[in-house]
Structure formats: C-alpha cells, structure tokens
Motif scaffolding. Structure first.
Motif, PDB file in Angstrom:
ATOM      1  N   HIS A   1       0.793  -1.233   0.000  1.00 17.03           N
ATOM      2  CA  HIS A   1       0.000   0.000   0.000  1.00 17.03           C
ATOM      3  C   HIS A   1       0.826   1.284   0.000  1.00 17.03           C
ATOM      4  O   HIS A   1       0.631   2.140  -0.848  1.00 17.03           O
ATOM      5  CB  HIS A   1      -0.956  -0.001   1.195  1.00 17.03           C
ATOM      6  N   THR A   2       1.735   1.421   0.979  1.00 20.41           N
ATOM      7  CA  THR A   2       2.478   2.677   1.068  1.00 20.41           C
ATOM      8  C   THR A   2       3.385   2.901  -0.140  1.00 20.41           C
ATOM      9  O   THR A   2       3.315   3.970  -0.766  1.00 20.41           O
ATOM     10  CB  THR A   2       3.304   2.727   2.369  1.00 20.41           C
ATOM     11  N   PRO A   3       4.253   1.951  -0.502  1.00 23.35           N
ATOM     12  CA  PRO A   3       5.138   2.206  -1.642  1.00 23.35           C
ATOM     13  C   PRO A   3       4.371   2.533  -2.919  1.00 23.35           C
ATOM     14  O   PRO A   3       4.724   3.489  -3.636  1.00 23.35           O
ATOM     15  CB  PRO A   3       5.902   0.886  -1.802  1.00 23.35           C
ATOM     16  N   VAL A   4       3.295   1.791  -3.212  1.00 21.42           N
ATOM     17  CA  VAL A   4       2.561   2.037  -4.450  1.00 21.42           C
ATOM     18  C   VAL A   4       1.877   3.408  -4.401  1.00 21.42           C
ATOM     19  O   VAL A   4       1.926   4.176  -5.365  1.00 21.42           O
ATOM     20  CB  VAL A   4       1.536   0.900  -4.697  1.00 21.42           C
ATOM     21  N   ALA A   5       1.272   3.738  -3.239  1.00 20.84           N
ATOM     22  CA  ALA A   5       0.596   5.037  -3.126  1.00 20.84           C
ATOM     23  C   ALA A   5       1.607   6.176  -3.244  1.00 20.84           C
ATOM     24  O   ALA A   5       1.370   7.184  -3.916  1.00 20.84           O
ATOM     25  CB  ALA A   5      -0.146   5.121  -1.796  1.00 20.84           C
ATOM     26  N   PHE A   6       2.758   6.008  -2.601  1.00 20.67           N
ATOM     27  CA  PHE A   6       3.814   7.035  -2.600  1.00 20.67           C
ATOM     28  C   PHE A   6       4.332   7.259  -4.022  1.00 20.67           C
ATOM     29  O   PHE A   6       4.245   8.364  -4.582  1.00 20.67           O
ATOM     30  CB  PHE A   6       4.935   6.559  -1.657  1.00 20.67           C
ATOM     31  N   VAL A   7       4.828   6.196  -4.641  1.00 19.46           N
ATOM     32  CA  VAL A   7       5.419   6.316  -5.975  1.00 19.46           C
ATOM     33  C   VAL A   7       4.357   6.724  -6.999  1.00 19.46           C
ATOM     34  O   VAL A   7       4.595   7.591  -7.851  1.00 19.46           O
ATOM     35  CB  VAL A   7       6.104   4.985  -6.376  1.00 19.46           C
ATOM     36  N   GLY A   8       3.164   6.133  -6.874  1.00 18.34           N
ATOM     37  CA  GLY A   8       2.087   6.466  -7.805  1.00 18.34           C
ATOM     38  C   GLY A   8       1.719   7.939  -7.746  1.00 18.34           C
ATOM     39  O   GLY A   8       1.504   8.585  -8.772  1.00 18.34           O
ATOM     40  N   THR A   9       1.654   8.475  -6.535  1.00 21.32           N
ATOM     41  CA  THR A   9       1.305   9.883  -6.382  1.00 21.32           C
ATOM     42  C   THR A   9       2.382  10.775  -6.994  1.00 21.32           C
ATOM     43  O   THR A   9       2.076  11.761  -7.680  1.00 21.32           O
ATOM     44  CB  THR A   9       1.130  10.232  -4.888  1.00 21.32           C
ATOM     45  N   VAL A  10       3.650  10.430  -6.751  1.00 24.10           N
ATOM     46  CA  VAL A  10       4.739  11.223  -7.334  1.00 24.10           C
ATOM     47  C   VAL A  10       4.625  11.209  -8.858  1.00 24.10           C
ATOM     48  O   VAL A  10       4.731  12.243  -9.521  1.00 24.10           O
ATOM     49  CB  VAL A  10       6.114  10.672  -6.879  1.00 24.10           C
ATOM     50  N   PHE A  11       4.355  10.028  -9.404  1.00 20.62           N
ATOM     51  CA  PHE A  11       4.237   9.900 -10.854  1.00 20.62           C
ATOM     52  C   PHE A  11       3.131  10.809 -11.389  1.00 20.62           C
ATOM     53  O   PHE A  11       3.342  11.627 -12.279  1.00 20.62           O
ATOM     54  CB  PHE A  11       3.944   8.429 -11.205  1.00 20.62           C
ATOM     55  N   LEU A  12       1.934  10.687 -10.809  1.00 22.36           N
ATOM     56  CA  LEU A  12       0.781  11.443 -11.304  1.00 22.36           C
ATOM     57  C   LEU A  12       0.960  12.945 -11.114  1.00 22.36           C
ATOM     58  O   LEU A  12       0.737  13.738 -12.028  1.00 22.36           O
ATOM     59  CB  LEU A  12      -0.486  10.993 -10.567  1.00 22.36           C
TER      60      LEU A  12
END
Lengths: 299, 439
Positions: free
Chosen positions: A197-208
C-alpha cells in the motif's frame, strides 16, 4: 511443576529479530550496488553508522538501566538506512557518528526505544545533518565515469533511464540503484514484512503529480531517495499507520509533499521532509482509518 | 448486507490423530465429577457418601434456570463429596466415585418416548447434554428459545483448533447419528433448513456428512476455508449463512441456532439408548505424550489416567492443556478431571511449552490485521493502561471473543488477548458504575 500461562499456547514463528533480519537482507543488494558504484567508501560509511548505532543504543540503555535491546537488530537497520541516505564522500567521520547518535539516542531511545518513537530515526537524523552540514551533505562523489557531481535533481545533466535504473549516477549511497531497491522491496513483500500500500501510493502519487505539473515523472521516480524512502522508510512500523487505508493516505501525502518540495521548494530533494511530516500526522491518520468492528453497533 | 472480510490466522493444523478412531479406555479407579462444569447454576449432589451408584445414575440434580443434570459414568461407591478448584479457577463441589470396574448400567437408563416438541425438549433437559464444542452452554436453554424466529440450524463442524480431532471422528464414525440428530431438530423445532459448516481441511468429513444427509431435505454441507477461528459462533454464522450477529445479540436474534456436530450426535444417541452424557471422546496429543490418539473416557477421569491410557509420556510434560492450543486452559496439575465439554487434552514437552520472550511492541499492526472482528488491540492496550473506560467502550473490546489470533501473530510475543480480557472486565466495571450513577 507445570507451566500455567494464558492462551494461546502456540505462537507464530516471526519475531521482532526475524523481521529486522529480513529488512537487513533486503538492504544487502543495495549495499553491494553502492560499493560497486561508489567504492569501498560506501561500505566504510555504512559500517561506521551501524557500529555507532548499535554501541550508542547499548551504552544508552546500560546508563539508563533499561533492558538492552540491541539483539533485536533494529539499531542495525537504523544504521544502514541512515548510511544509505548519506553521500559516500562524507569523509569527515564524526559527522556520520553524530548523525547516528542523534538517530539512535535522540530520536529513538529518548522517546522510549523501539516501537515508541514517533519519527523515523534515520530520516530525522538525515534531515538534521542536511541542515547542519549542508556542504558535505549535498556534495556527491563522482561515480566511476564521472557524469556529474551533483544529484540529477539539483540541476545536473540528466543521465539515461537505464543509467538511472542501475544507479550509476550521483546521489546518496543507497538511493541510486533502483534495481536493487526494487529487489529488496519484492523480498519484503514476499516475506510479508511490508504491504504494497504505502510504496505504491507514494510512488504512484509522485508519478501522477509530476505528470500534472509537466515534469518528467520517470525521472522523478528514478532519482533522489524516492524508492529508498517509499520501500524502506515509509513502511517503518512504529512511525506509520498500521491500517490499510492509513498506509494509502500516508503514501499519497508523502508523494504530494515530495513533489511540492522538489518542484517549488528551495531544496532539490523532498522525500525525507515528506516522510518526517507524515510521521507527525500518523496518529491522526490511524484513528481516522480504524477498521469497522464486525457486528459493532453505534450507540 | 455488508461485505465484511473476516480475517484470522492460518495455523499449522497438527491434526495428527485424524485417522485414530476413538477407543474406550479401561475404567479408571476413581472419577472426580464436578457439580459445575459450565456457566449457570451448579447442580446439587443427590447421592451420599458410601452410596452405590451405577452407570447413568443421576448424581447431581439441576438447580433452577440455566443448569444441567449430572450422571455417573462408572459403577461403584461414592467415596467423598468434596470441594476442588476447577481448571478455570472456581471452587466447586465434587462427587468422587470409586469404581468397581463392572460398569453395571442403572435401571433408570431407558430410551425416552418422544412424540412432540415438549417431550423432545424434556428429554434433552434430562440427558445432561451441553454444548460440546467447548463453551458448555446447556443445550436445553439454547433449544427452548422462541423457535418462531428461527429459520436455520447451523451445525458446527469447523473444528478450527489445531490438534483436536474429536469432532472429525464424530463426523466420520457417527455421521448417521449426526444426520438423525439433525432430522430430530428439524422436526421438533420446525426448522426447514440446516447448514453444516466444515473446514476444507477435512475432506473426509465433508464427504461423510454429505453422504449421511443426502436423504434429508433442506440440509446443506458447506465447506469453509480453514482459517482460525472458523468455529467461532459469529464467524461460523457469517460464513455459512451470511448473517451478522450484532453486538449484544444472540444467534437466535438473526434466526439461527448454532449447535456442535458432536452435541447433535449425543442427542440422537440419547434418544436411542437413554444413556445420558456420561462419557466423552477426547483427543490426546502433544509432544510429551507417547501415543497420541482419540479415546473415550468417563466424565471425571483425571488427566493422569488419560495420560496412562495413552502409553504414558515420551518426555516429562511441561504444560498440560484442556482444549486446543489457541483457546485451551493450562492446568496446574494432573488431577483435574475431564468435564462434559472437554474435547482434548494436550501434553506439551519442554520445547513446545517454553514461553517465548516478551519484547516491546513494535506497532507492526499484525494484531489488528489478524483480528476476525477488526478490533485494535494496540489502542485497547493503551486505553486499558490509562484506565480509560470510555475509550474502551468506543473500541468495542466487549466484542473480543478471545480467539487469540492477536497474541498468536505478535512478533514481540506479547500476551495481547490476556490484556483484552482484562480490558473487558474493566469496561464491564465502568459500564456498571455508569449505570449506578444514572440511578
């Protein structure tokens, strides 16, 4: 005489020590990569930080007459993570030693030791060092074929994606090699030490968010301490929410702040500040995302 | 209908004795029969010291209300009527009988005549049958509830505790009896539907029950995932019929009666033979016991006699438990008797019994994430330490069923469920004092 103790009479195999050992194992590939990229300075710096953290914790607990907990290996993890956040060229050892002592004594032990600190020790120490030793902390060593002496984030020439992915560029010693960080992350996921959850949310948010702001999102992910922070620091147990949705909110918050600092702030890198800021919000996120109790009736 | 995913833990099943068909042990020299084995009023001894008793003879009369009669499982002489401390810490009156080894059956043992609901319930009341899954709730009280609300009977064949296989054996060896019992329940309680919940790790039981109940309308065997605590009442009802038993409610309130498969078999057996509940099939296992197996023992047999019947010890036992390793009670000594709802005795050797070292909580959240009901043990613990009844009320610690998943998964080996139990008591005291103030 028979032992009388409360149920349950069987326990799962995992222990605090085994969890910390898993984190150490997950960090080893990155340590090897850093030695290949930055030379044996990287190994020496890591060793100094680990030894200082372990001895610091041991001595402090002895002085305070607390139970000595160095056997749980958490001090080793703190030392490794702190070292991974420092430039390999940090040739003034006392800076690393001071940083390690701040991490283990001020941030961890003064708040009650393992599980009771509200801020990530390695992150907080790194932020302290960045502000105190700005010069030494933002001068990165030349990699093997000297492409740039600054992190690409601070305006150096941007290397190719492959080069970024393999870590052959400027940066802190453990943050550059995306490949080994991802290997470590997958290992922790498989061992169920962390959740996605945290890594995907973190990296995904940075990407978007980077995409929305017209930045190159892939560069934002592969440079700076994003992967190291998202996989190893934003998943620390005691300083992040334990709930599923709490982890997602934590990751999204970290991602937003990271990009804001990187794009609009005066520092080239924002991962540490983002995680530290979100650490402070953790208790609130936890209570807001508490699981609904099965069969519970509101009164 | 909410889509709540109940969690739990995957355990090492250790069903070592699943293939061991239960055999009756030779009659123990003495049996110790407590007059109170479960919740409710204790029974009153109705025999005198020196009196001769026979198998199936009434020795403990029921008191009013929540209670169940007690019968002798051996023939012999009443040696003593004494007070002992039961494994749960309560002082109870006990009838100690010295057996003559003849097992003469009492004249009072005659099959009951049952033609309608009243007679059926009356027979169950006389049979001394209680919930044999472990809780020991008097079956009569459960079945005498207002049946108009009930549309489904849920048969508990989950047997989610590791080691225990006594229900497994019932479902394999006595499938016909279980089926008959179900038929009786459906007939006399006028319920059209029965769901038998069995964990998927017991395919033999699933097959055997499907075969035995194939001729009965409205009976369905439901394979359930093998996740502890699948046999918990609320978990079982949710997974087998999809209903949520809300806070403060009973299964009856959502139209369900939950009853253990061995209890059902016992009911059917009583209707045939008239022999009340005087013996019990128990699983004997653990690293210290020489010959792990299922055995049938008279109620009141001591743990010592049970161990001797199973070949004695392979290594000195360090911990003895009644029940499974997740929720069972550790015994202080081996004189404790087998009671009605005992379904296993485990003897752990040094390695299994050595308690792990407790270290500080690292806030990993595994307790919360493994709690079937979604409670937050870390926060409960904090509120308990602060003596904060209001927060405990909000955290709903009263819903904790004490399954022990939180303690099981804890990497710091903390006794979390024990803390929850203490917090439940604290909450009860808080609510009582609040009620007191309101008056």
């Amino acid at each position: 005489m028979f032992l009388v103790s409360p149920a349950p009479h069987v326990r799962a195999k995992d222990s605090t020590t085994s969890i910390m050992l898993d984190v150490i194992i997950a960090l080893i590939p990155t340590l090897i990569a850093s030695v290949i990229i930055f030379g044996f300075d990287a190994l020496a710096l890591t060793a100094i930080c680990v030894i200082t953290c372990v001895i610091g914790e041991f001595v402090f607990q002895k002085i305070c007459k607390r139970d000595v907990t160095v056997g749980d290996l958490s001090a080793v993890v703190t030392g490794m993570l702190l070292a991974f956040n420092l430039p390999a060229s940090l040739d003034i050892w006392w800076q690393a030693i001071i940083g390690s002592l701040v991490a283990i004594i001020v941030v961890k032990q003064l708040f009650g030791g393992i599980g009771k600190n509200f801020a990530n020790p390695a992150i907080t120490a790194r932020v302290m060092m960045l502000i105190s030793f700005s010069g030494a902390m933002s001068k990165f060593p030349a990699v093997n074929d000297a492409i740039s002496s600054a992190t690409p984030l601070s305006g150096g020439e941007m290397p190719s994606y492959l080069r970024l992915f393999l870590g052959n560029h400027g940066g802190s010693l453990g943050e550059t090699c995306a490949l080994t960080l991802l290997i470590g992350g997958v290992y922790l996921l498989v061992r169920r030490v962390i959740t996605w959850h945290t890594p995907v949310a973190f990296v995904g948010t940075v990407f978007l968010f980077a995409l929305i702001l017209g930045e190159n999102p892939v560069q934002h992910i592969l440079t700076g301490g994003l992967l190291l922070g998202a996989i190893f620091m934003a998943t620390d147990y005691s300083t992040t929410p334990p709930t599923k949705w709490g982890k997602v909110i934590f990751g999204v918050g970290c991602g937003l702040i990271t990009v804001l600092i990187r794009v609009f702030g005066s520092y080239p890198e924002g991962v540490s500040f983002a995680i530290l800021f979100m650490n402070i919000l953790t208790p609130h996120i936890t209570s807001l995302t508490r699981r609904k109790v099965f069969g519970g009736v509101k009164k | 209908m909410s889509i709540f995913r109940l969690r739990g833990v995957h355990l090492n099943h250790c069903k070592n004795t699943a293939k061991s068909a239960p055999k009756r042990i030779s009659v123990p020299k003495t049996v110790i029969i407590p007059m109170s084995m479960h919740i409710g009023a204790p029974a009153r001894p109705c025999v005198k010291v020196g009196e001769d008793v026979k198998v199936g003879q009434l020795i403990g009369e029921t008191a009013q209300g929540l209670s169940s009669p007690i019968y002798s499982g051996v023939s012999g002489k009443v040696k003593k009527i004494d007070e002992i401390i039961l494994s749960n810490g309560t002082h109870v009156q006990t009838v100690i009988i010295e057996s003559d080894g003849l097992q003469t059956v009492s004249e009072s043992v005659v099959p009951p005549v049952v033609t309608n609901r009243e007679e059926f319930l009356d027979a169950i009341g006389k049979s001394g049958i209680v919930g044999l899954g472990g809780a020991g709730f008097p079956t009569l009280v459960k079945l005498a509830a207002d049946v108009s609300k009930i549309d489904t009977i849920v048969i508990n064949g989950a047997e989610c505790e590791p080691y225990i296989t006594s229900d497994t054996r019932t479902m394999i060896d006595d499938a016909e009896l279980v089926a008959e019992g179900i038929e009786m329940l459906m007939k006399y309680l006028e319920v059209k539907r029965t769901v038998i919940g069995i964990e998927k790790n017991k395919p033999e039981c699933i097959l055997s029950m499907q075969k035995a109940t194939s001729g009965i309308d409205g009976v369905q065997v439901k394979p359930l995932p093998a996740i502890f605590p699948q046999g918990g009442e609320k978990v079982l009802v949710y997974h087998s019929v999809g209903r949520v038993i809300e806070e403060g409610k009973l299964p009856v309130d959502c139209g369900v009666i939950v009853i253990n498969c061995t209890t059902v078999a016992c009911i059917a057996r009583y209707m045939h033979t008239g022999m009340p509940l005087v013996e019990k099939c128990i699983t004997v296992d653990g690293s210290a016991i020489a010959e792990p197996q299922n055995i049938i023992v008279p109620i009141g047999t001591s743990a010592m006699d049970v161990a001797n019947a199973c070949g004695g010890f392979r290594e000195p036992p360090r911990k003895i438990m009644y029940g499974g390793p997740m929720m069972g009670i550790a015994l202080p000594d081996m004189s404790s008797p087998v009671i009605k709802q005992t379904n296993a005795i485990l003897f752990f050797g040094r390695k299994e019994a050595t308690p792990p070292k407790v270290t500080p909580c690292i806030k990993c959240g595994r307790c919360t994430n493994s709690c079937p009901f979604g409670l937050s043990p870390t926060e409960i613990s904090k509120a308990y330490k602060a003596g904060d009844g209001a927060t405990l009320e909000k955290l709903k610690v009263n819903l904790c069923m004490e399954c022990g998943c939180c303690s099981y998964v804890c990497p710091a080996k903390r006794n979390i469920v024990q803390r929850n139990k203490l917090a439940k008591t604290m909450l009860r005291n808080y609510q009582n004092s609040k009620k007191g103030e309101a008056k």
